[in-house]
Design an enzyme around this catalytic site. Structure first.
Site: not given
Length: 442
Positions: A77, A144
């Site tokens: 991430r 997303e």
């Protein structure tokens, strides 16, 4: 680490998806909405490739969700691909998700081909460009996040202009893919910091991210909203999404309301947790959500196991039963909540959209001066001056609006609803956060 030169071109990735014959996430969502059926999606993600493949297959075999998740690990991430590689080589179980970039797009295709349902990447990246390109190469058709919602809740010191610019490239790539015939579902993380999120704050951020995405050519946008815990308020927030889309987005952009089942403190007793799961599923159905992101009875204890994920999906699926078609809420209360939510969202987004600045500069400037804000942010680039509270009836209101440009009538309505709260702020917030365990007497 995967580099751009090692990835197939967008043309090649589109060809792979077409040749697979597998429906895209956008097609599955459209089919569910047309049928009037609530689509279901679990959360799931582990570090090991074989275990991730097995997890996806087991969930599909025993629960048949409409969309499956590949939740990404924290190192990936944040673009720490070397760290992800080190942990993966040492012990994949130490990763809190699947390191797709490290495993590579070929293994991503193996995941995609292991199941019939389309996959979605769920992560939390302020800069998702490499992850997105790897996901597209893997044939994954739902992605997303956004430049606000995947920065401020997660990162301490990533400037908004940087994350917005990175996500602009992701959205532009989605626009290019759409021109090539592949529509990627772009889901916006309106959940934000997840705890006591005022509906208007969630929806205002999603509106701005949706406008930004649509301007870059995104054709399918899922607007995710976090269940707050008050049925009429949550239904009203979900019903606000298509109205806001019609107001702010161009024709031809498909928009799907999505509900995240309650993301706060869960009851520990299984029966109580399952009551909350079914409650959320019914709210999603009657709010007109296209999709529900499900929870499990193990939420209070940590990461759920496969059996709990499957059981949670089966329970949530009960909301589609025709026997529950007679469930009724207070429509007058929903209409009142809807009116106020739309007014609050308008007050928050109109100054940004009408500022005369470019959209990305206007968003960054608004967060800098506090006219946009989110509670409990991890980032120094949000003031976190907004303090929410839960009213006696369970609805989430704004106790302190900070510098949000809410007119007096909107501020007064919120503060009036919270007049009976404990005067000690820590005590009040703790009580609000523990709402459902307290409701069940735990």
């Amino acid at each position: 680490m995967t580099t751009a030169t090692e990835l197939p071109s967008l043309h090649e990735s589109v060809a792979y998806v077409r040749q697979s014959g597998k429906p895209t996430a956008a097609e599955v969502l459209r089919e569910a909405r047309t049928a009037g059926r609530l689509a279901l999606q679990p959360r799931c993600g582990v570090g090991s490739h074989p275990q991730m493949s097995t997890l996806l297959r087991d969930i599909e075999q025993h629960a048949a969700p409409d969309v499956l998740s590949v939740t990404i690990d924290a190192h990936t991430r944040l673009g720490r691909f070397d760290h992800a590689r080190s942990v993966l080589d040492r012990n994949p179980a130490d990763l809190n998700g699947y390191p797709l970039v490290t495993h590579g797009w070929r293994r991503g295709r193996e995941l995609n081909e292991a199941v019939r349902a389309p996959l979605e990447i769920r992560h939390g990246s302020p800069d998702a460009r490499v992850l997105f390109r790897t996901a597209v190469a893997a044939g994954i058709t739902s992605f997303e996040g956004g430049g606000i919602s995947y920065n401020l809740p997660y990162s301490k010191d990533v400037p908004l202009r940087r994350s917005l610019a990175a996500w602009r490239e992701v959205d532009a790539a989605c626009g290019e893919l759409a021109e090539l015939g592949l529509v990627v579902d772009r889901e916006l993380f309106g959940t934000l910091t997840a705890v006591l999120m005022p509906p208007s704050v969630s929806l205002a951020v999603s509106v701005l991210e949706a406008v930004a995405a649509a301007r870059e050519g995104v054709r399918c946008i899922s607007v995710a909203y976090p269940q707050g815990g008050h049925a009429e308020q949550d239904v009203a927030a979900l019903r606000a999404i298509p109205l806001l889309a019609a107001r702010h987005l161009p024709a031809g952009v498909e928009v799907h309301p999505v509900l995240h089942e309650f993301m706060g403190v869960y009851p520990r007793e299984r029966a109580h947790a399952e009551d909350l799961i079914l409650y959320g599923a019914l709210v999603a159905r009657y709010g007109g959500a296209t999709k529900l992101i499900t929870k499990t009875y193990q939420e209070a204890y940590g990461i759920p196991d496969t059996r709990a994920i499957i059981d949670g999906l089966h329970l949530a699926a009960r909301a589609n039963s025709p026997l529950l078609a007679g469930w009724r809420l207070d429509e007058a209360r929903i209409a009142e909540e809807l009116e106020w939510i739309l007014a609050e969202v308008d007050a928050l987004v109109t100054p940004v959209l009408d500022s005369g600045l470019g959209l990305y500069d206007a968003i960054a400037a608004a967060f800098a001066d506090g006219t946009l804000d989110i509670p409990f942010s991890a980032s120094r680039h949000a003031r976190s001056a907004v303090i929410p509270g839960r009213a006696e009836d369970g609805a989430i209101r704004i106790l302190s609006a900070g510098a949000l440009p809410l007119p007096r009538a909107l501020r007064d309505r919120n503060t009036d609803a919270l007049r009976t709260r404990p005067t000690d702020l820590y005590e009040a917030l703790t009580k609000d956060i523990d709402h459902f365990p307290r409701l069940f007497g735990e």
